[in-house]
Design a protein around this motif. Structure first.
Motif, PDB file in Angstrom:
ATOM      1  N   CYS A 158      33.267  42.918  -1.413  1.00 13.68           N
ATOM      2  CA  CYS A 158      32.028  42.181  -1.858  1.00 13.68           C
ATOM      3  C   CYS A 158      31.266  41.990  -0.657  1.00 13.68           C
ATOM      4  O   CYS A 158      29.824  42.016  -0.500  1.00 13.68           O
ATOM      5  CB  CYS A 158      32.067  40.858  -2.323  1.00 13.68           C
ATOM      6  N   ASN A 161      29.714  45.353   0.313  1.00 13.62           N
ATOM      7  CA  ASN A 161      28.487  45.584  -0.579  1.00 13.62           C
ATOM      8  C   ASN A 161      27.159  44.994  -0.185  1.00 13.62           C
ATOM      9  O   ASN A 161      26.133  45.619  -0.231  1.00 13.62           O
ATOM     10  CB  ASN A 161      28.813  45.415  -1.889  1.00 13.62           C
ATOM     11  N   HIS A 165      23.875  46.870   1.555  1.00 16.37           N
ATOM     12  CA  HIS A 165      22.387  46.883   1.119  1.00 16.37           C
ATOM     13  C   HIS A 165      21.455  46.340   2.079  1.00 16.37           C
ATOM     14  O   HIS A 165      20.220  46.509   2.207  1.00 16.37           O
ATOM     15  CB  HIS A 165      22.385  46.179   0.047  1.00 16.37           C
ATOM     16  N   TRP A 225      27.843  38.106  -3.557  1.00 18.77           N
ATOM     17  CA  TRP A 225      27.411  39.331  -4.140  1.00 18.77           C
ATOM     18  C   TRP A 225      27.212  39.149  -5.581  1.00 18.77           C
ATOM     19  O   TRP A 225      26.013  39.824  -6.015  1.00 18.77           O
ATOM     20  CB  TRP A 225      28.762  40.207  -4.025  1.00 18.77           C
ATOM     21  N   SER A 226      27.684  38.275  -6.265  1.00 15.64           N
ATOM     22  CA  SER A 226      27.258  38.122  -7.688  1.00 15.64           C
ATOM     23  C   SER A 226      25.707  37.822  -7.782  1.00 15.64           C
ATOM     24  O   SER A 226      24.925  38.147  -8.366  1.00 15.64           O
ATOM     25  CB  SER A 226      28.048  37.071  -8.510  1.00 15.64           C
ATOM     26  N   TRP A 228      23.508  38.119  -5.403  1.00 16.56           N
ATOM     27  CA  TRP A 228      22.850  39.081  -4.722  1.00 16.56           C
ATOM     28  C   TRP A 228      22.426  40.192  -5.918  1.00 16.56           C
ATOM     29  O   TRP A 228      21.152  40.648  -5.817  1.00 16.56           O
ATOM     30  CB  TRP A 228      23.452  39.964  -3.719  1.00 16.56           C
ATOM     31  N   GLN A 229      23.258  40.636  -6.722  1.00 15.87           N
ATOM     32  CA  GLN A 229      23.200  41.452  -7.713  1.00 15.87           C
ATOM     33  C   GLN A 229      22.177  41.045  -8.745  1.00 15.87           C
ATOM     34  O   GLN A 229      21.469  41.836  -9.380  1.00 15.87           O
ATOM     35  CB  GLN A 229      24.584  41.752  -8.577  1.00 15.87           C
ATOM     36  N   HIS A 232      18.689  40.365  -5.829  1.00 18.05           N
ATOM     37  CA  HIS A 232      18.616  41.161  -4.438  1.00 18.05           C
ATOM     38  C   HIS A 232      18.261  40.594  -3.566  1.00 18.05           C
ATOM     39  O   HIS A 232      17.352  40.909  -2.657  1.00 18.05           O
ATOM     40  CB  HIS A 232      17.513  42.111  -5.147  1.00 18.05           C
ATOM     41  N   TYR A 234      20.162  36.747  -1.072  1.00 19.48           N
ATOM     42  CA  TYR A 234      21.138  35.769  -1.131  1.00 19.48           C
ATOM     43  C   TYR A 234      21.064  34.888  -0.138  1.00 19.48           C
ATOM     44  O   TYR A 234      20.161  34.987   0.732  1.00 19.48           O
ATOM     45  CB  TYR A 234      22.649  36.323  -1.080  1.00 19.48           C
TER      46      TYR A 234
END
Length: 234
Positions: A158, A161, A165, A225-226, A228-229, A232, A234
Motif C-alpha cells: 500500500c 502504491n 503514484h 491507499w484506500s 487515495w484510490q 486521488h 491523501y
C-alpha cells in the motif's frame, strides 16, 4: 303516589320513558311493578299515549341518555387514541435509541481498529531512518530497499502504491504546481523536518515522515491507499 293508566299499562307518575315507542326506565325512587301491568293490544306504550304534561319529561330523559352514551363512547375513543399514540411514540424512541447506540458502538470499534493498526505498524517497523548510512545519492532500488525495512511487511504494498503514484520513487521530486516535495509529496516539503533536518536529501527521513503521516491520518498505509484510490490524493 298517583298512577296513570296508559292503555291498561300502569306506570308511576315519575316514570322516565327513554325511547319513543317503549317504556324502558323509571325515575329514581319509582318502580313499575309487574303486577301493575296490563297487557296491551300491541304490547307497546306510544308517546302519544302518555299525557301531554309528561311527554317533555320522556323526551328529555331519552336525549339525556343518548348524550351520556355518546360521551362515554367519545371518552373511550379518545383514551384508545391516546394509548395508541403513546405506544407509537415509545416505539419510535426505542428505535432511535437503538440506532444511536449502534452508531456509537460502530464508531468506537472503528476508532479501536485504527488505534490497533497504528500500534501494530509502529511495532512492526523494523528499522528507523537513523539506522541507514547517509549517502550523497540513492538509486530507486536502494530507496525501495530502505522502505521495505522501515514499513511493516503487511503495509508495504500500500505504501509502495502511493509512492508510485506520487513520485515514482524519486526522493527529489517536486510538483511544479503545488511545490509538494519528495517520495510522498509532502506539502509543503518542510513538514518533513519533523522527521529529520535532512528531509530534502535523505529518502529514509522522507519514508519515516510519510509512514508516520499515513498512520496518524488514516491508521495505516493501507488506510491511506484506500482513501487515495477514492480521491486521488491523501
Amino acid at each position: 303516589m298517583s298512577r296513570i293508566s296508559v292503555r291498561g299499562f300502569a306506570v308511576a307518575s315519575a316514570t322516565a320513558v327513554t325511547a319513543v315507542g317503549s317504556v324502558v326506565g323509571v325515575a329514581s325512587g319509582s318502580t313499575a311493578q309487574n303486577n301493575d301491568a296490563e297487557a296491551t293490544a300491541g304490547g307497546t306504550t306510544l308517546l302519544a299515549d302518555i299525557p301531554a304534561g309528561q311527554q317533555a319529561q320522556v323526551q328529555t330523559a331519552s336525549l339525556t341518555q343518548q348524550a351520556e352514551t355518546m360521551a362515554i363512547a367519545a371518552d373511550a375513543s379518545a383514551k384508545k387514541d391516546a394509548e395508541e399514540a403513546a405506544r407509537k411514540a415509545a416505539a419510535e424512541t426505542a428505535i432511535a435509541k437503538k440506532e444511536a447506540a449502534e452508531k456509537a458502538a460502530k464508531a468506537k470499534e472503528e476508532a479501536k481498529e485504527r488505534a490497533e493498526a497504528k500500534a501494530a505498524a509502529s511495532r512492526d517497523a523494523a528499522r528507523d531512518a537513523s539506522d541507514f548510512a547517509v549517502q550523497s545519492s540513492y538509486t530507486v532500488a536502494e530507496v525501495q530497499a530502505m522502505a521495505r525495512q522501515m514499513v511493516p511487511a503487511g503495509q508495504f504494498q500500500c505504501f509502495s502504491n502511493i509512492v508510485d503514484h506520487e513520485s515514482t520513487w524519486n526522493y527529489r521530486a517536486v510538483n511544479p504546481s503545488s511545490g509538494a516535495y519528495g517520495l510522498v509529496q509532502a506539502l509543503p516539503g518542510s513538514k518533513m523536518a519533523s522527521a529529520g533536518a535532512d528531509w530534502q536529501t535523505n529518502p529514509a527521513t522522507q519514508i519515516k515522515w510519510g509512514l508516520n503521516y499515513m498512520n496518524d491520518r488514516y491508521g495505516s498505509p493501507c488506510g491511506a491507499w484506500s482513501f487515495w484510490q477514492a480521491n486521488h490524493w491523501y
